[in-house]
Write a protein that holds these residues in place. Structure first.
Motif, short mmCIF file in Angstrom:
data_model
loop_
_atom_site.label_atom_id
_atom_site.label_comp_id
_atom_site.label_asym_id
_atom_site.label_seq_id
_atom_site.Cartn_x
_atom_site.Cartn_y
_atom_site.Cartn_z
N UNK A 26 -12.37 -6.36 -1.87
CA UNK A 26 -11.58 -5.29 -1.23
C UNK A 26 -11.51 -4.06 -2.13
N UNK A 27 -11.66 -2.90 -1.53
CA UNK A 27 -11.52 -1.63 -2.26
C UNK A 27 -10.07 -1.23 -2.41
N UNK A 28 -9.26 -1.56 -1.39
CA UNK A 28 -7.88 -1.11 -1.36
C UNK A 28 -6.88 -2.20 -1.69
N UNK A 29 -5.73 -1.76 -2.16
CA UNK A 29 -4.58 -2.62 -2.43
C UNK A 29 -3.59 -2.41 -1.29
N UNK A 30 -3.23 -3.47 -0.58
CA UNK A 30 -2.28 -3.34 0.53
C UNK A 30 -0.90 -2.94 0.00
N UNK A 31 -0.25 -2.04 0.74
CA UNK A 31 1.09 -1.56 0.41
C UNK A 31 2.09 -2.17 1.37
N UNK A 32 3.28 -2.47 0.87
CA UNK A 32 4.32 -3.15 1.63
C UNK A 32 5.48 -2.21 1.91
N UNK A 33 6.05 -2.33 3.09
CA UNK A 33 7.19 -1.50 3.48
C UNK A 33 8.43 -1.90 2.69
N UNK A 34 8.97 -0.96 1.93
CA UNK A 34 10.17 -1.20 1.13
C UNK A 34 11.38 -0.58 1.84
N UNK A 35 11.63 -1.06 3.04
CA UNK A 35 12.74 -0.54 3.85
C UNK A 35 13.86 -1.57 3.88
N UNK A 36 15.10 -1.12 4.01
CA UNK A 36 16.21 -2.07 3.98
C UNK A 36 16.31 -2.93 5.24
N UNK A 37 15.91 -2.39 6.39
CA UNK A 37 16.01 -3.16 7.63
C UNK A 37 14.93 -2.72 8.61
#
Length: 148
Positions: A26-37
């Motif tokens: 994979x070329x990219x690193x997956x990003x995760x949603x840092x939302x409270x809800x």
């Protein structure tokens, strides 16, 4: 050549994974949603979603925030300013400008994979002003100049 990029989870995001390559190639690193809800991104709506970390990259490197192809294909969800650029001297939180181009509300939950981060070298360019540019067969032909 390998670059060392420092990453710091921001307070309140200890439960989230660091950006992750989902396969060896994979070329990219997956990003995760840092939302409270959880919330719903309505059709046509866009929202800035924090990713819960900051970076320190060496000069000559940039990080590009790009859409995840699966979200685009299945739901019409993309990154509005794709690719978004994270400059080497930026130390704030990395965020994703997520845009719902689909026809249905799209749920965004804490920890969802919402985009990917791809690192690129930045060419060491110096702009030099001139009065004349060399001619080419294309010339000033721009958008649609080939007729297709």
């Amino acid at each position: 050549m390998r670059f060392d990029v420092m990453i710091r989870k921001l307070p309140g995001n200890e439960d989230l994974p660091l950006p992750t390559r989902m396969s060896d190639g994979a070329s990219g690193f997956d990003l995760y949603a840092a939302i409270p809800e959880e919330f719903f991104l309505e059709p046509g709506e866009w929202k800035l979603i924090p990713a819960g970390f900051a970076l320190e990259m060496p000069e000559g490197l940039e990080a590009q925030v790009r859409p995840r192809s699966g979200l685009a294909l299945k739901y019409g969800v993309t990154v509005l300013n794709a690719p978004g650029t994270v400059d080497a001297d930026y130390r704030g939180e990395v965020s994703v400008l997520l845009h719902n181009l689909g026809k249905q509300p799209f749920p965004v939950r804490r920890g969802d994979r919402i985009a990917q981060l791809v690192f690129q070298e930045v060419a060491p360019v110096r702009l030099r002003e001139t009065e004349h540019l060399k001619d080419t067969p294309r010339g000033a032909g721009g958008f649609g100049h080939t007729g297709k």
